[in-house]
Design an enzyme around this catalytic site. Structure first.
Site, PDB file in Angstrom:
ATOM      1  N   ARG A  83      -1.896  23.414  -2.998  1.00  0.00           N
ATOM      2  CA  ARG A  83      -2.491  22.944  -4.316  1.00  0.00           C
ATOM      3  C   ARG A  83      -4.285  22.263  -4.296  1.00  0.00           C
ATOM      4  NH1 ARG A  83       1.579  20.155  -7.886  1.00  0.00           N
ATOM      5  NH2 ARG A  83      -0.091  20.355  -9.573  1.00  0.00           N
ATOM      6  N   HIS A 133      -1.532  11.338 -15.243  1.00  0.00           N
ATOM      7  CA  HIS A 133      -0.823  11.214 -13.760  1.00  0.00           C
ATOM      8  C   HIS A 133      -0.953  11.142 -12.598  1.00  0.00           C
ATOM      9  CE1 HIS A 133       2.473  13.556 -16.571  1.00  0.00           C
ATOM     10  NE2 HIS A 133       2.240  12.173 -16.884  1.00  0.00           N
ATOM     11  N   CYS A 141      -1.035   5.453   0.713  1.00  0.00           N
ATOM     12  CA  CYS A 141       0.356   5.671   1.843  1.00  0.00           C
ATOM     13  C   CYS A 141       1.504   5.819   0.931  1.00  0.00           C
ATOM     14  CB  CYS A 141       0.020   3.771   2.196  1.00  0.00           C
ATOM     15  SG  CYS A 141       0.977   3.981   3.858  1.00  0.00           S
ATOM     16  N   CYS A 145       1.937   0.568   2.352  1.00  0.00           N
ATOM     17  CA  CYS A 145       2.115  -0.641   3.147  1.00  0.00           C
ATOM     18  C   CYS A 145       0.089  -1.111   2.310  1.00  0.00           C
ATOM     19  CB  CYS A 145       0.877   0.184   4.158  1.00  0.00           C
ATOM     20  SG  CYS A 145      -0.633   0.721   4.190  1.00  0.00           S
ATOM     21  N   CYS A 173      -2.665   7.018   6.814  1.00  0.00           N
ATOM     22  CA  CYS A 173      -2.603   6.445   6.042  1.00  0.00           C
ATOM     23  C   CYS A 173      -3.999   6.018   6.969  1.00  0.00           C
ATOM     24  CB  CYS A 173      -1.852   5.464   5.909  1.00  0.00           C
ATOM     25  SG  CYS A 173      -2.744   4.403   4.666  1.00  0.00           S
ATOM     26  N   CYS A 176      -2.417   1.351   7.678  1.00  0.00           N
ATOM     27  CA  CYS A 176      -1.531   1.617   9.198  1.00  0.00           C
ATOM     28  C   CYS A 176      -1.104   2.584   9.669  1.00  0.00           C
ATOM     29  CB  CYS A 176       0.385   1.303   8.115  1.00  0.00           C
ATOM     30  SG  CYS A 176       0.893   3.131   6.839  1.00  0.00           S
TER      31      CYS A 176
END
Length: 277
Positions: A83, A133, A141, A145, A173, A176
């Site tokens: 998408r 939305h 993340c 985190c 991410c 982390c």
């Protein structure tokens, strides 16, 4: 060409627009159909757009579930990665330009309120957009985190078109090192980081408050009743304003006085209205 009944309604809608001081565009998924984006109306429409999911019996609501980022991240990123690439390659249709032109000449300006996550309004040059939305063009993340949100610019997810599963390295991410996910409000989503969208909504609400005494006209486009967020916002905003123009080929009915129903596609309706005004 529209038949006589829509012509009468088109004339009424054009009159509302001619008297507007401000314009609010409320847009659902139907806004993108004239740009070539798939219509996910019902399971059959979704499966026509994504045949591999039909073979598995997976519906849109089942795929748009954040649980997959924990349980089957290749499935989750196969769907959202496809998408993301699709929305990046899509050129907004001419109706976007018509709406932007209308808003730019109004003394009290224009805002967009949309449930769409595709970024098409921004691609078409709109700056004041409230994405209730979230946006597929931003990430967060998947493991929560932090509440950081960052751009997906430059991200490309490789996908096997036969299975619609992601292959290779998945987005991570930067905080982390764990899995990242789109900053989109999904079904049953308790981990969505919503402060980016809330900031947009706060600015939109402030603009609405400044419109006291102004003639606000709402143009609602392609917003169905299945997820009625956009329709409700359009009805609320138009209740004390200059009227509601609802453009929807399947569910155009308006139940309050200063409302106009246009059972047309987005581009057909906007093109005709632009000619009239």
């Amino acid at each position: 060409m529209p038949d006589p009944a829509p012509r009468t309604e088109l004339a009424r809608a054009a009159e509302l627009l001619r008297g507007a001081d401000a314009l609010l565009v409320c847009a659902g998924a139907g806004m993108g159909v004239d740009s070539g984006l798939p219509d996910f109306r019902g399971d059959a429409g979704f499966w026509r757009a994504y045949p591999p999911y039909a073979a598995l019996g997976l519906r849109f609501a089942e795929l748009a579930d954040p649980v997959h980022f924990a349980e089957d991240p290749a499935l989750a990123w196969g769907f959202y990665g496809h998408r993301l690439a699709l929305y990046r390659s899509t050129v907004p249709h001419a109706g976007f330009g018509i709406l932007r032109k209308w808003g730019e000449r109004l003394p009290r300006g224009q805002w967009v309120f949309t449930s769409n996550v595709d970024g098409q309004f921004q691609s078409a040059g709109f700056e004041r957009v409230a994405e209730c939305h979230g946006s597929i063009h931003h990430l967060q993340c998947a493991g929560s985190c932090s509440d950081d949100i960052w751009s997906a610019e430059g991200l490309a997810v490789q996908i096997d078109p036969a299975t619609m599963r992601a292959v290779g390295e998945l987005p991570s991410c930067p905080g982390c090192g764990g899995l990242a996910r789109p900053n989109i409000l999904m079904f049953g989503d308790y981990d969505w980081v919503g402060h980016r969208s809330q900031s947009q909504l706060d600015a939109y609400t402030a603009w609405r408050r400044e419109l006291r005494g102004a003639n606000l006209v709402v143009v609602e486009i392609g917003a169905g009743q299945a997820v009625p967020t956009v329709r409700r916002q359009a009805e609320l905003a138009s209740a004390a304003g200059g009227g509601l123009i609802r453009i929807n080929p399947r569910e155009p009915e308006v139940r309050h006085g200063r409302g106009v129903s246009l059972p047309l596609t987005c581009l057909d309706a906007l093109t005709e209205l632009d000619r009239l005004i």
